[in-house]
Design an enzyme around this catalytic site. Structure first.
Site, PDB file in Angstrom:
ATOM      1  CG  ASN A  59      -1.929  -1.165   1.129  1.00 51.54           C
ATOM      2  OD1 ASN A  59      -1.985  -1.872   0.116  1.00 51.54           O
ATOM      3  ND2 ASN A  59      -2.683  -1.388   2.190  1.00 51.54           N
TER       4      ASN A  59
ATOM      5  CB  THR B  92     -16.357  39.025 -30.039  1.00 53.84           C
ATOM      6  OG1 THR B  92     -17.099  39.952 -30.831  1.00 53.84           O
ATOM      7  CG2 THR B  92     -15.145  39.743 -29.462  1.00 53.84           C
ATOM      8  CG  HIS B  93     -20.452  37.177 -30.276  1.00 47.93           C
ATOM      9  ND1 HIS B  93     -21.195  36.682 -29.236  1.00 47.93           N
ATOM     10  CD2 HIS B  93     -20.018  38.401 -29.877  1.00 47.93           C
ATOM     11  CE1 HIS B  93     -21.237  37.562 -28.253  1.00 47.93           C
ATOM     12  NE2 HIS B  93     -20.516  38.617 -28.600  1.00 47.93           N
TER      13      HIS B  93
ATOM     14  CB  SER C 199     -10.490  12.421 -49.152  1.00 53.34           C
ATOM     15  OG  SER C 199     -11.529  11.654 -49.709  1.00 53.34           O
TER      16      SER C 199
ATOM     17  CE  LYS D  40     -12.080  17.491 -47.746  1.00 54.41           C
ATOM     18  NZ  LYS D  40     -13.037  16.521 -47.182  1.00 54.41           N
TER      19      LYS D  40
ATOM     20  CG  ASN E 180      -9.500  15.904 -45.101  1.00 54.51           C
ATOM     21  OD1 ASN E 180     -10.032  16.864 -45.652  1.00 54.51           O
ATOM     22  ND2 ASN E 180      -9.809  14.657 -45.376  1.00 54.51           N
TER      23      ASN E 180
ATOM     24  CD  GLU F  77     -10.772  16.969 -38.824  1.00 55.42           C
ATOM     25  OE1 GLU F  77     -11.404  15.909 -38.901  1.00 55.42           O
ATOM     26  OE2 GLU F  77     -10.401  17.593 -39.833  1.00 55.42           O
TER      27      GLU F  77
ATOM     28  CE1 TYR G 138      -4.290   0.417  -2.941  1.00 53.15           C
ATOM     29  CE2 TYR G 138      -5.223  -1.643  -2.122  1.00 53.15           C
ATOM     30  CZ  TYR G 138      -4.705  -0.887  -3.159  1.00 53.15           C
ATOM     31  OH  TYR G 138      -4.617  -1.434  -4.416  1.00 53.15           O
TER      32      TYR G 138
HETATM   33  N1  ARG Z   1      -1.511  -3.356  -7.524  1.00 49.30           N
HETATM   34  C1  ARG Z   1      -1.978  -2.628  -6.399  1.00 49.30           C
HETATM   35  C2  ARG Z   1      -2.381  -1.203  -6.828  1.00 49.30           C
HETATM   36  O1  ARG Z   1      -2.038  -0.823  -7.905  1.00 49.30           O
HETATM   37  C3  ARG Z   1      -0.910  -2.537  -5.367  1.00 49.30           C
HETATM   38  C4  ARG Z   1      -1.366  -2.434  -3.959  1.00 49.30           C
HETATM   39  C5  ARG Z   1      -2.103  -3.646  -3.572  1.00 49.30           C
HETATM   40  N2  ARG Z   1      -2.337  -3.711  -2.181  1.00 49.30           N
HETATM   41  C6  ARG Z   1      -3.120  -4.631  -1.645  1.00 49.30           C
HETATM   42  N3  ARG Z   1      -3.234  -4.640  -0.391  1.00 49.30           N
HETATM   43  N4  ARG Z   1      -3.795  -5.459  -2.400  1.00 49.30           N
HETATM   44  O2  ARG Z   1      -3.044  -0.487  -6.127  1.00 49.30           O
END
Ligand code: ARG
Length: 457
Positions: free
Chosen positions: A109, A154-155, A276, A282, A284, A289, A316
């Protein structure tokens, strides 16, 4: 088998594994993961949590993995749960039991939060460089066109005379603000979460400051729950990228208009245009775009993350794994758009004559005509009305203010003298707009110098 197998009596279902695994996209962070682990292992031995020789063997093993990934000798295992598990497992495969000590006082985490911050720091630096290069291209084009008269709108109606340089420099201002926003966001990314562990910190005597310093962070996070569950910096970066895309999309839209036959203010280089399959005539503006189109996709990425995060309780949750595809996609897209637009703008031909012609046709000097009367003592509202009548006369008689004989002018107001022609001359009209920020060449040149100085910081 996953590292958490101890608690389980069955192998993970293959479909669940595919669904759960993030390695197909998070392998991008292998370098950050390895560097983070090296710093972690240094810190663990410095604090006496693992032995020095254990740390050394971990670091050697990790450097070997890094080298092998970079020269193609080691491939990512698509069945691994994520890049963190993959590298740790590979380490243990290579160095044995010492490898199992790396994850002391750490959780995926805080590891993933660290990796993504390290990764984004690099990305922001790169994006800034690309943006600066684009700004310079706009400035160069502006420098060539400080006297290129065009109608300002403008506009979408011709309004007042400006120069092409003035118009381009408006985009430079937008991009300079984007740079500022990237710098601001960088500050919030540049905070080190490692040591938050799973959510509640750890009982080991960590030196978080040391680890943060080793990895080049400016400070550490102040709350372990927040350290692992904060994704604000990703949302912030996605917003900044969305704003950049909005700017790219606006200039793209203008380029599309400008190279139409209706405008023909510019001509795109053949190498940045497409044809095209059926219409031989054409040419383009597909590139611009596509930039306009891809803006929608980046807004989608921002929306993804805002929505992913809105209902996640602390700390987490696996939902957060969705952050990477969104931010990677947005970064890839904005980088691609900038690097394509840059040479397109650099190589386009400015049709100065056509701009000038359009400027001469839309009565865009009518305000100047009214100002002429005002300077000579006519109250502005009266002057406005007199010139309105003059314009109507011109339209009815298919002529322009420049072409009207002085006797006709005098029929509308006896204040008009021969100097009216100078007053409504388009070049004069632009250069008289000599207020700071205005289109007069003198002002635009000042603006260019200020913009250039901002690029060097
Ligand atoms: N692959 C997970 C992510 O991207 C990593 C962390 C996972 N942690 C856990 N306790 N499962 O968030």
């Amino acid at each position: 088998m996953p590292m958490w197998e101890g608690r389980f009596s069955k192998k993970l279902d293959e479909r669940t594994n595919d669904f759960n695994s993030s390695i197909k996209f998070d392998h991008r962070m292998y370098k950050q993961d390895i560097k983070g682990s090296i710093a972690h292992s240094k810190m663990l031995s410095k604090q006496g949590i693992i032995k020095e020789e254990e740390s050394k063997s971990i670091i050697d093993g990790l450097n070997g993995i890094l080298e092998d990934i970079e020269n193609g000798k080691l491939e990512f295992d698509p069945n691994a749960e994520d890049v963190h598990m993959f590298i740790e497992a590979e380490l243990t495969k290579r160095i044995g039991d010492n490898g199992k000590k790396l994850h002391t006082a750490r959780s995926r985490n805080d590891q993933v939060a660290l990796d993504i911050r390290m990764y984004l720091k690099e990305e922001v630096k790169e994006l800034k460089e690309k943006l600066k290069k684009l700004i310079l291209t706009f400035i160069n084009k502006a420098e060539e066109n400080t006297h290129t008269i065009m109608p300002g709108y403008t506009h979408m109606q011709r309004a007042q005379p400006i120069t092409f340089a003035h118009h381009l420099m408006a985009y430079v201002q937008m991009f300079l603000r984007d740079l500022e926003r990237l710098n601001e966001t960088y500050k919030r990314i540049n905070v080190c979460p490692i040591g938050s562990c799973a959510l509640a910190g750890t009982t080991y005597p960590l030196d978080r400051e040391f680890e943060a310093k080793e990895l080049g962070f400016s400070k550490i996070t102040n709350n372990s729950l927040d350290g692992v569950s904060d994704r604000d910096f990703i949302i912030e970066l996605l917003s900044v990228i969305s704003i950049i895309m909005m700017h790219l999309s606006r200039i793209s839209e203008e380029i599309i208009l400008w190279c139409s036959w209706e405008f023909k203010f510019i001509e795109l280089d053949d190498s940045f245009s497409t044809g095209s399959s059926i219409m031989p005539q054409k040419k383009n503006p597909d590139i611009t775009e596509l930039i306009r189109g891809k803006t929608g996709r980046v807004y989608g990425d921002l929306n993804t993350m805002l929505t992913v995060m809105k209902g996640t309780p602390l700390a987490y949750n696996k939902d957060m794994q969705e952050d990477k595809e969104a931010i990677f996609d947005a970064l890839d897209t904005v980088n691609l758009c900038i690097t394509t637009l840059d040479p397109l703008v650099e190589t386009m031909t400015v049709k100065k004559e056509n701009m000038r012609k359009a400027a001469a046709e839309g009565f865009i000097n009518a305000t100047d005509c009214a100002d002429y009367l005002t300077v000579k003592g006519v109250p502005f509202r009266d002057a406005y009305k007199i010139v309105g009548n003059l314009v109507k006369y011109c339209i009815d008689n298919n002529t322009t203010l420049e072409k009207l004989h002085i006797n006709v002018y005098k029929k509308f107001s006896d204040v008009f003298e021969d100097d009216i022609y100078d007053a409504i001359d388009l070049i004069n009209c632009v250069n008289k707009r000599n207020v700071p920020g205005g289109p007069a060449a003198e002002q635009v040149m000042k603006e260019i110098e200020i913009a250039k100085s901002k690029l060097s910081v």
